[in-house]
Design a protein around this motif. Structure first.
Motif, PDB file in Angstrom:
ATOM      1  N   GLY A 297       5.727   4.387  12.715  1.00  0.00           N
ATOM      2  CA  GLY A 297       3.620   4.317  12.419  1.00  0.00           C
ATOM      3  C   GLY A 297       3.171   3.933  12.528  1.00  0.00           C
ATOM      4  O   GLY A 297       3.472   3.388  13.984  1.00  0.00           O
ATOM      5  N   ASN A 298       1.775   3.873  12.028  1.00  0.00           N
ATOM      6  CA  ASN A 298       0.644   4.009  12.269  1.00  0.00           C
ATOM      7  C   ASN A 298      -0.040   2.808  11.961  1.00  0.00           C
ATOM      8  O   ASN A 298       0.931   1.629  11.660  1.00  0.00           O
ATOM      9  N   LYS A 299      -1.183   2.703  12.074  1.00  0.00           N
ATOM     10  CA  LYS A 299      -1.793   1.785  12.253  1.00  0.00           C
ATOM     11  C   LYS A 299      -2.181   1.662  10.908  1.00  0.00           C
ATOM     12  O   LYS A 299      -1.775  -0.001  10.503  1.00  0.00           O
ATOM     13  N   SER A 300      -2.436   2.457  10.284  1.00  0.00           N
ATOM     14  CA  SER A 300      -2.856   1.757   8.855  1.00  0.00           C
ATOM     15  C   SER A 300      -1.727   0.960   8.214  1.00  0.00           C
ATOM     16  O   SER A 300      -1.616   0.649   8.026  1.00  0.00           O
ATOM     17  N   GLU A 301      -0.564   1.992   8.232  1.00  0.00           N
ATOM     18  CA  GLU A 301       0.435   1.043   7.832  1.00  0.00           C
ATOM     19  C   GLU A 301       1.003  -0.433   8.769  1.00  0.00           C
ATOM     20  O   GLU A 301       1.258  -1.798   7.730  1.00  0.00           O
ATOM     21  N   MET A 302       0.741  -0.085   9.838  1.00  0.00           N
ATOM     22  CA  MET A 302       0.300  -1.466  10.041  1.00  0.00           C
ATOM     23  C   MET A 302      -0.735  -2.922   9.988  1.00  0.00           C
ATOM     24  O   MET A 302       0.377  -4.249   9.672  1.00  0.00           O
ATOM     25  N   SER A 303      -1.013  -2.730   9.346  1.00  0.00           N
ATOM     26  CA  SER A 303      -2.210  -3.035   8.852  1.00  0.00           C
ATOM     27  C   SER A 303      -2.393  -3.514   7.533  1.00  0.00           C
ATOM     28  O   SER A 303      -2.235  -5.043   7.580  1.00  0.00           O
TER      29      SER A 303
ATOM     30  N   THR B 211      -0.143   6.500  -2.414  1.00  0.00           N
ATOM     31  CA  THR B 211      -0.854   6.374  -3.192  1.00  0.00           C
ATOM     32  C   THR B 211      -0.913   5.277  -4.063  1.00  0.00           C
ATOM     33  O   THR B 211      -2.266   5.230  -5.329  1.00  0.00           O
ATOM     34  N   ASP B 212       0.885   5.804  -4.285  1.00  0.00           N
ATOM     35  CA  ASP B 212       1.587   4.952  -5.384  1.00  0.00           C
ATOM     36  C   ASP B 212       0.598   3.692  -5.751  1.00  0.00           C
ATOM     37  O   ASP B 212       0.929   2.415  -6.084  1.00  0.00           O
ATOM     38  N   SER B 213       0.862   3.241  -3.676  1.00  0.00           N
ATOM     39  CA  SER B 213       0.649   1.691  -3.492  1.00  0.00           C
ATOM     40  C   SER B 213      -0.875   1.224  -2.366  1.00  0.00           C
ATOM     41  O   SER B 213      -1.281  -0.300  -2.571  1.00  0.00           O
ATOM     42  N   LEU B 214      -1.685   2.160  -2.527  1.00  0.00           N
ATOM     43  CA  LEU B 214      -2.369   2.698  -1.078  1.00  0.00           C
ATOM     44  C   LEU B 214      -4.051   2.591  -1.331  1.00  0.00           C
ATOM     45  O   LEU B 214      -3.309   4.016  -2.711  1.00  0.00           O
ATOM     46  N   PRO B 215      -4.542   2.761  -1.238  1.00  0.00           N
ATOM     47  CA  PRO B 215      -5.674   3.403  -1.389  1.00  0.00           C
ATOM     48  C   PRO B 215      -5.389   4.695  -0.618  1.00  0.00           C
ATOM     49  O   PRO B 215      -4.814   4.976  -0.054  1.00  0.00           O
ATOM     50  N   PRO B 216      -6.441   5.974  -0.967  1.00  0.00           N
ATOM     51  CA  PRO B 216      -6.328   7.217  -0.233  1.00  0.00           C
ATOM     52  C   PRO B 216      -6.887   6.846   0.952  1.00  0.00           C
ATOM     53  O   PRO B 216      -8.013   5.654   1.669  1.00  0.00           O
ATOM     54  N   TYR B 217      -6.011   7.309   2.592  1.00  0.00           N
ATOM     55  CA  TYR B 217      -6.020   7.213   3.959  1.00  0.00           C
ATOM     56  C   TYR B 217      -7.942   6.935   3.936  1.00  0.00           C
ATOM     57  O   TYR B 217      -8.390   6.426   4.850  1.00  0.00           O
ATOM     58  N   GLU B 218      -8.308   8.128   3.149  1.00  0.00           N
ATOM     59  CA  GLU B 218      -9.760   8.452   3.679  1.00  0.00           C
ATOM     60  C   GLU B 218     -11.045   6.617   3.309  1.00  0.00           C
ATOM     61  O   GLU B 218     -11.790   6.612   4.099  1.00  0.00           O
ATOM     62  N   VAL B 219     -10.357   6.486   2.389  1.00  0.00           N
ATOM     63  CA  VAL B 219     -10.654   5.457   1.887  1.00  0.00           C
ATOM     64  C   VAL B 219     -10.541   3.714   2.462  1.00  0.00           C
ATOM     65  O   VAL B 219     -10.730   2.922   3.082  1.00  0.00           O
ATOM     66  N   LEU B 220      -8.971   4.215   3.326  1.00  0.00           N
ATOM     67  CA  LEU B 220      -8.251   2.758   3.518  1.00  0.00           C
ATOM     68  C   LEU B 220      -8.532   2.647   4.835  1.00  0.00           C
ATOM     69  O   LEU B 220      -9.294   1.489   5.452  1.00  0.00           O
ATOM     70  N   ASP B 221      -8.810   4.099   5.821  1.00  0.00           N
ATOM     71  CA  ASP B 221      -8.927   3.522   7.193  1.00  0.00           C
ATOM     72  C   ASP B 221      -9.984   3.332   7.072  1.00  0.00           C
ATOM     73  O   ASP B 221     -10.967   1.658   8.404  1.00  0.00           O
ATOM     74  N   PRO B 222     -11.641   3.354   6.891  1.00  0.00           N
ATOM     75  CA  PRO B 222     -12.552   2.306   7.775  1.00  0.00           C
ATOM     76  C   PRO B 222     -12.757   1.358   6.618  1.00  0.00           C
ATOM     77  O   PRO B 222     -13.724   0.211   7.770  1.00  0.00           O
ATOM     78  N   ILE B 223     -12.163  -0.120   5.984  1.00  0.00           N
ATOM     79  CA  ILE B 223     -12.079  -0.830   5.904  1.00  0.00           C
ATOM     80  C   ILE B 223     -11.341  -1.525   6.760  1.00  0.00           C
ATOM     81  O   ILE B 223     -11.259  -1.972   6.673  1.00  0.00           O
ATOM     82  N   LEU B 224      -9.955  -0.684   7.121  1.00  0.00           N
ATOM     83  CA  LEU B 224      -9.689  -1.409   8.322  1.00  0.00           C
ATOM     84  C   LEU B 224     -10.131  -1.431   9.511  1.00  0.00           C
ATOM     85  O   LEU B 224     -10.188  -2.024  10.006  1.00  0.00           O
ATOM     86  N   GLU B 225     -10.276  -0.490   9.840  1.00  0.00           N
ATOM     87  CA  GLU B 225     -11.517  -0.418  11.373  1.00  0.00           C
ATOM     88  C   GLU B 225     -12.651  -1.524  11.462  1.00  0.00           C
ATOM     89  O   GLU B 225     -12.361  -2.115  12.612  1.00  0.00           O
TER      90      GLU B 225
ATOM     91  N   LEU C  59      -7.565  -6.421   1.777  1.00  0.00           N
ATOM     92  CA  LEU C  59      -7.914  -7.284   3.872  1.00  0.00           C
ATOM     93  C   LEU C  59      -6.758  -7.951   2.904  1.00  0.00           C
ATOM     94  O   LEU C  59      -6.229  -8.599   3.881  1.00  0.00           O
ATOM     95  N   LYS C  60      -6.318  -8.627   1.504  1.00  0.00           N
ATOM     96  CA  LYS C  60      -5.536  -9.416   1.340  1.00  0.00           C
ATOM     97  C   LYS C  60      -4.258  -9.295   1.955  1.00  0.00           C
ATOM     98  O   LYS C  60      -3.231  -9.524   2.667  1.00  0.00           O
ATOM     99  N   LEU C  61      -3.942  -7.571   2.201  1.00  0.00           N
ATOM    100  CA  LEU C  61      -2.865  -6.961   2.534  1.00  0.00           C
ATOM    101  C   LEU C  61      -2.168  -7.262   4.332  1.00  0.00           C
ATOM    102  O   LEU C  61      -1.686  -7.920   4.518  1.00  0.00           O
ATOM    103  N   VAL C  62      -4.018  -7.367   4.988  1.00  0.00           N
ATOM    104  CA  VAL C  62      -3.798  -7.333   6.294  1.00  0.00           C
ATOM    105  C   VAL C  62      -3.389  -8.465   6.289  1.00  0.00           C
ATOM    106  O   VAL C  62      -2.423  -8.922   7.463  1.00  0.00           O
ATOM    107  N   GLU C  63      -4.324  -9.554   6.224  1.00  0.00           N
ATOM    108  CA  GLU C  63      -3.306 -11.216   6.487  1.00  0.00           C
ATOM    109  C   GLU C  63      -2.380 -11.843   5.933  1.00  0.00           C
ATOM    110  O   GLU C  63      -1.885 -12.186   6.755  1.00  0.00           O
TER     111      GLU C  63
END
Length: 558
Positions: free
Chosen positions: A414-420, A479-493, A520-524
């Motif tokens: 698993g990568n950091k995006s998924e773990m987040s 992308t059925d469940s998450l934004p594209p990683y190009e959008v998601l990763d900057p938010i997570l970082e 952010l709700k998913l992260v928490e």
């Protein structure tokens, strides 16, 4: 003075092995006529020793090892050693131990410098264990005055950092002592020695060099920094030891991510070669070293990886092969009815490219039996998350059975995006001993995969180019469940590493605030998963693990 920088890879608690390694490096330095050999912080016991410091036997064993090293210096012509260790505190008040640099010469400890600044942020928790020094002093070796500091003691320069963490600067205090005695001491070059166990993260070697260069220029001094190298649990130490002249120019440099012995005359005037690798190469080397040391220091030699045909497992396999050798890595394909033929072939192609053993264990029948067993309770419900996760948990069970049978450690993929965001399954794809890329965002997974292919195709082109999917239901895409990683990763970082609010992130990145809040709700909501995850190799400023501590049962407004 001819100085040797002994950049070694110690193992926590291995006093016999660490002492042997120290003596081997000291003997090599003596063969090159070094007068002074410098080792990293806590080289005798390994860093970080954590709660082993609460054990008296551990501290006593460190003292015995220091005596053994001191005895080595008693033979004529042998160099003095500066070694990091832990020592008991004599006082009945305060902490029981101190973090010290011990100068060993002529068969005894001639000087002890105690660490003054004890970091208590991110992965550091030194105030939990150590008694801080209340003062420091210069010492002379063969006539040459030395200003000895330990790691964090050099990280509080008011002219370099916009905000100081501590009210004192040990380097500044030592240089003020030098200035007071300038009439006697300025016949010698100013020499600041720093022994370190400074963990790696992206870009840190360059920052560390700039900081030490600023100290050298400010104090018109030579700076010698010897850093630990190697992996200990989730931390990776890059080495990258340095000697800088009073202009801040690097005149000698230790290897990155490898043990090294560098012998240099101080004063020295010839500039050393610049850093030889970019940030992606640094992260790759850190992951390789961290994987190798975690497995070998835990007493194992082989690794198991579930190969799905996806890019994450492919990258982990490539890292494992460089760390352990192809003969010590086994890939296991576990297709279900939702796995595409292309993914199975991609996994086979990867295994051929890497030269690793590959076995196929289809899970169709096992999955069907689980569904049959659960049918009375699942009756009247539609196929959903429970069935998807069940496939992942079957795979985790099979991997752990193979691990137990053959003595190989399972590496999670698993990568950091998924773990987040919790896009991972407890007791499924999270099963394993080490999260190799758990601090690597998905977009960086692609960068590292292209780096893995820098000389030849290792990771199949199709694996890199196809849309990412867990393949747990028909035609599933991430992308059925998450934004594209190009959008998601900057938010997570921004949220995980820089603690920005939803409003700040939305404004800075020009994104819909509702989308940011949903991420952010998913992260928490996923904190409970992360706290049950395998140790993560740290390569960013803020990884999941000991350096990021949040409660699980909370109600957070995002």
């Amino acid at each position: 003075m001819k100085i040797a920088l002994a950049q070694i890879n110690p193992t926590v608690g291995d006093f016999t092995g660490n002492t042997k390694k120290i003596l081997e490096f000291a003997a090599r330095a003596a063969e090159q006529q070094a007068e002074f050999v410098i080792f990293p912080e806590l080289a005798i016991c390994g860093y970080p020793p954590a709660d082993f410091l609460e054990k008296k036997a551990f501290v006593d064993r460190a003292a015995q090892a220091a005596e053994e090293l001191a005895a080595w210096t008693s033979a004529p012509g042998r160099p003095a050693l500066l070694v990091g260790s832990v020592m008991a505190v004599d006082s009945a008040i305060g902490k029981r131990v101190r973090n010290v640099a011990v100068l060993l010469a002529e068969g005894r400890a001639t000087f002890v410098q105690q660490k003054m600044l004890l970091p208590f942020y991110d992965v550091f928790d030194e105030q939990r264990y150590f008694e801080p020094a209340t003062s420091q002093s210069l010492v002379s070796l063969n006539g040459q005055p030395l200003a000895i500091t330990i790691c964090e003691d050099a990280w509080n320069d008011k002219d370099f950092w916009p905000r100081q963490l501590y009210p004192v600067d040990p380097v500044d205090a030592l240089m003020q002592q030098w200035q007071t005695e300038a009439e006697q001491l300025d016949r010698y070059p100013r020499l600041i020695v720093n022994i370190s166990a400074s963990p790696f993260n992206q870009g840190k070697p360059a920052v560390r060099q700039k900081m030490l260069a600023a100290i050298a220029a400010r104090h018109n001094a030579f700076v010698v920094m010897v850093n630990q190298v190697g992996g200990n649990d989730g931390l990776v130490f890059d080495g990258s030891s340095l000697v800088l002249d009073p202009t801040g120019t690097v005149v000698a440099r230790g290897a990155c991510f490898a043990e090294d012995l560098v012998v240099v005359n101080v004063p020295h005037t010839s500039a050393a070669a610049p850093l030889g690798c970019d940030e992606i190469a640094e992260v790759w080397q850190a992951l390789v070293l961290g994987t190798r040391d975690y497995i070998r220091k835990c007493g194992f030699s082989k690794a198991l990886i579930g190969l799905s045909g996806g890019i994450d497992s492919a990258l982990v396999a490539a890292i494992a092969v460089e760390a352990l050798g192809a003969e010590n890595v086994v890939g296991i394909g576990m297709p279900s009815e939702y796995s595409s033929l292309g993914s199975i072939e991609d996994a086979r192609y990867l295994a051929r490219n890497l030269g690793i053993r590959f076995e196929l264990l289809p899970i169709h029948d096992v999955f069907a039996q689980f569904q049959k067993t659960l049918e009375p309770l699942f009756a009247g419900t539609s196929f959903g998350l429970a069935e998807e996760n069940l496939q992942s948990r079957i795979r985790g069970t099979l991997l752990m059975a193979l691990s137990n049978k053959f003595g190989a450690l399972v590496l999670t993929t698993g990568n950091k995006s998924e773990m987040s965001v919790g896009y991972c399954t407890l007791y499924g794809d999270m099963v394993g001993a080490l999260a190799v890329i758990g601090d690597v965002y998905k977009t960086r997974v692609y960068q590292l995969s292209r780096y893995a292919n820098r000389e030849r195709e290792v990771i199949p082109r199709n694996t890199i180019e196809k849309p990412p999917s867990a393949e747990l239901r028909p035609d599933q895409k991430d992308t059925d469940s998450l934004p594209p990683y190009e959008v998601l990763d900057p938010i997570l970082e921004a949220y995980v590493e820089r603690f920005l609010s939803a409003e700040q992130i939305a404004k800075k990145q020009g994104i819909d605030p509702a989308l940011v809040r949903s991420v952010l709700k998913l992260v928490e909501q996923s904190e409970y998963k992360r706290q049950q995850a395998a140790p993560v190799l740290k390569v960013t400023q803020k990884s999941f693990g000991t350096g990021r501590r949040f409660p699980i049962a909370v109600k957070v407004q995002v």
